[in-house]
Write a protein that holds these residues in place. Structure first.
Motif, PDB file in Angstrom:
ATOM      1  N   LYS A 160       5.689 -16.794   6.819  1.00  0.00           N
ATOM      2  CA  LYS A 160       4.330 -16.269   6.751  1.00  0.00           C
ATOM      3  C   LYS A 160       4.337 -14.960   5.988  1.00  0.00           C
ATOM      4  CE  LYS A 160       3.702 -18.008  11.378  1.00  0.00           C
ATOM      5  NZ  LYS A 160       3.587 -17.607  12.760  1.00  0.00           N
ATOM      6  N   ALA A 161       3.329 -14.751   5.164  1.00  0.00           N
ATOM      7  CA  ALA A 161       3.171 -13.481   4.448  1.00  0.00           C
ATOM      8  C   ALA A 161       1.757 -12.976   4.716  1.00  0.00           C
ATOM      9  CB  ALA A 161       3.407 -13.663   2.960  1.00  0.00           C
ATOM     10  N   TYR A 162       1.628 -11.675   4.903  1.00  0.00           N
ATOM     11  CA  TYR A 162       0.339 -11.075   5.207  1.00  0.00           C
ATOM     12  C   TYR A 162       0.087  -9.921   4.257  1.00  0.00           C
ATOM     13  CZ  TYR A 162       1.188 -13.554   9.578  1.00  0.00           C
ATOM     14  OH  TYR A 162       1.453 -14.508  10.505  1.00  0.00           O
ATOM     15  N   ARG A 163      -1.161  -9.499   4.129  1.00  0.00           N
ATOM     16  CA  ARG A 163      -1.509  -8.347   3.301  1.00  0.00           C
ATOM     17  C   ARG A 163      -1.854  -7.179   4.216  1.00  0.00           C
ATOM     18  NH1 ARG A 163      -2.128  -7.683  -1.874  1.00  0.00           N
ATOM     19  NH2 ARG A 163      -2.183  -9.897  -2.260  1.00  0.00           N
ATOM     20  N   CYS A 164      -1.173  -6.056   4.015  1.00  0.00           N
ATOM     21  CA  CYS A 164      -1.365  -4.857   4.832  1.00  0.00           C
ATOM     22  C   CYS A 164      -2.653  -4.156   4.399  1.00  0.00           C
ATOM     23  CB  CYS A 164      -0.171  -3.920   4.663  1.00  0.00           C
ATOM     24  SG  CYS A 164      -0.360  -2.349   5.486  1.00  0.00           S
ATOM     25  N   PRO A 165      -3.567  -3.858   5.330  1.00  0.00           N
ATOM     26  CA  PRO A 165      -4.796  -3.149   4.951  1.00  0.00           C
ATOM     27  C   PRO A 165      -4.560  -1.677   4.641  1.00  0.00           C
ATOM     28  CG  PRO A 165      -4.770  -3.577   7.298  1.00  0.00           C
ATOM     29  CD  PRO A 165      -3.572  -4.265   6.729  1.00  0.00           C
ATOM     30  N   GLY A 166      -3.412  -1.134   5.008  1.00  0.00           N
ATOM     31  CA  GLY A 166      -3.127   0.268   4.748  1.00  0.00           C
ATOM     32  C   GLY A 166      -2.716   0.544   3.319  1.00  0.00           C
ATOM     33  N   CYS A 167      -1.949  -0.379   2.724  1.00  0.00           N
ATOM     34  CA  CYS A 167      -1.458  -0.157   1.364  1.00  0.00           C
ATOM     35  C   CYS A 167      -1.851  -1.283   0.416  1.00  0.00           C
ATOM     36  CB  CYS A 167       0.054  -0.001   1.377  1.00  0.00           C
ATOM     37  SG  CYS A 167       0.943  -1.474   1.927  1.00  0.00           S
ATOM     38  N   ASP A 168      -2.491  -2.339   0.931  1.00  0.00           N
ATOM     39  CA  ASP A 168      -2.927  -3.488   0.146  1.00  0.00           C
ATOM     40  C   ASP A 168      -1.753  -4.211  -0.515  1.00  0.00           C
ATOM     41  OD1 ASP A 168      -5.096  -5.117  -0.483  1.00  0.00           O
ATOM     42  OD2 ASP A 168      -5.250  -4.268  -2.491  1.00  0.00           O
ATOM     43  N   GLN A 169      -0.577  -4.137   0.086  1.00  0.00           N
ATOM     44  CA  GLN A 169       0.601  -4.836  -0.413  1.00  0.00           C
ATOM     45  C   GLN A 169       0.950  -5.968   0.553  1.00  0.00           C
ATOM     46  OE1 GLN A 169       2.182  -3.989  -3.380  1.00  0.00           O
ATOM     47  NE2 GLN A 169       0.384  -2.674  -3.551  1.00  0.00           N
ATOM     48  N   LEU A 170       1.655  -6.963   0.033  1.00  0.00           N
ATOM     49  CA  LEU A 170       2.074  -8.079   0.880  1.00  0.00           C
ATOM     50  C   LEU A 170       3.187  -7.648   1.820  1.00  0.00           C
ATOM     51  CD1 LEU A 170       2.152 -11.188  -1.456  1.00  0.00           C
ATOM     52  CD2 LEU A 170       0.567 -10.699   0.387  1.00  0.00           C
ATOM     53  N   ILE A 171       3.130  -8.170   3.032  1.00  0.00           N
ATOM     54  CA  ILE A 171       4.228  -8.043   3.984  1.00  0.00           C
ATOM     55  C   ILE A 171       4.970  -9.371   3.896  1.00  0.00           C
ATOM     56  CG2 ILE A 171       4.888  -7.740   6.385  1.00  0.00           C
ATOM     57  CD1 ILE A 171       2.153  -6.377   6.824  1.00  0.00           C
TER      58      ILE A 171
END
Length: 110
Positions: free
Chosen positions: A53-64
């Protein structure tokens, strides 16, 4: 030689089910924190439970990327749809971390 038992034998064993501790299933712990005048539920997720699973961090707008430990946070009054996956560092610095680039209207949301 007999194969090793993977399950507890009886009722009085110390085996735990997945329902005993919902946060434990995800390899972390859950707590509550105050932020922006609201109570937030915060769950720390181990990287091993985020495989595939990959998610997008709302703090930096980068993929986790998958397999990376991170934090899942949502307002206590909200539902499952409002959960957001943050990098741990971004969550800790959330008051001063907002994405510098605004995403376009048709960009995919994660």
């Amino acid at each position: 030689m007999s194969p090793r038992r993977n399950r507890p034998k009886g009722e009085n064993s110390s085996g735990r089910s997945a329902e005993d501790d919902g946060a434990g299933r995800y390899g972390g712990w859950q707590s509550a924190e105050a932020w922006q005048g609201e109570r937030w539920s915060v769950r720390h997720v181990a990287g091993s439970s985020a495989q595939g699973k990959a998610y997008r961090c709302p703090g930096c707008d980068q993929l986790i990327p998958d397999g990376v430990p991170h934090v899942v946070a949502w307002p206590e009054h909200a539902g499952v749809d409002d959960r957001r996956h943050w990098h741990k560092a971004c969550w800790n610095a959330r008051d001063r971390r907002t994405p510098g680039v605004q995403r376009s209207r048709n960009a995919p949301r994660f």
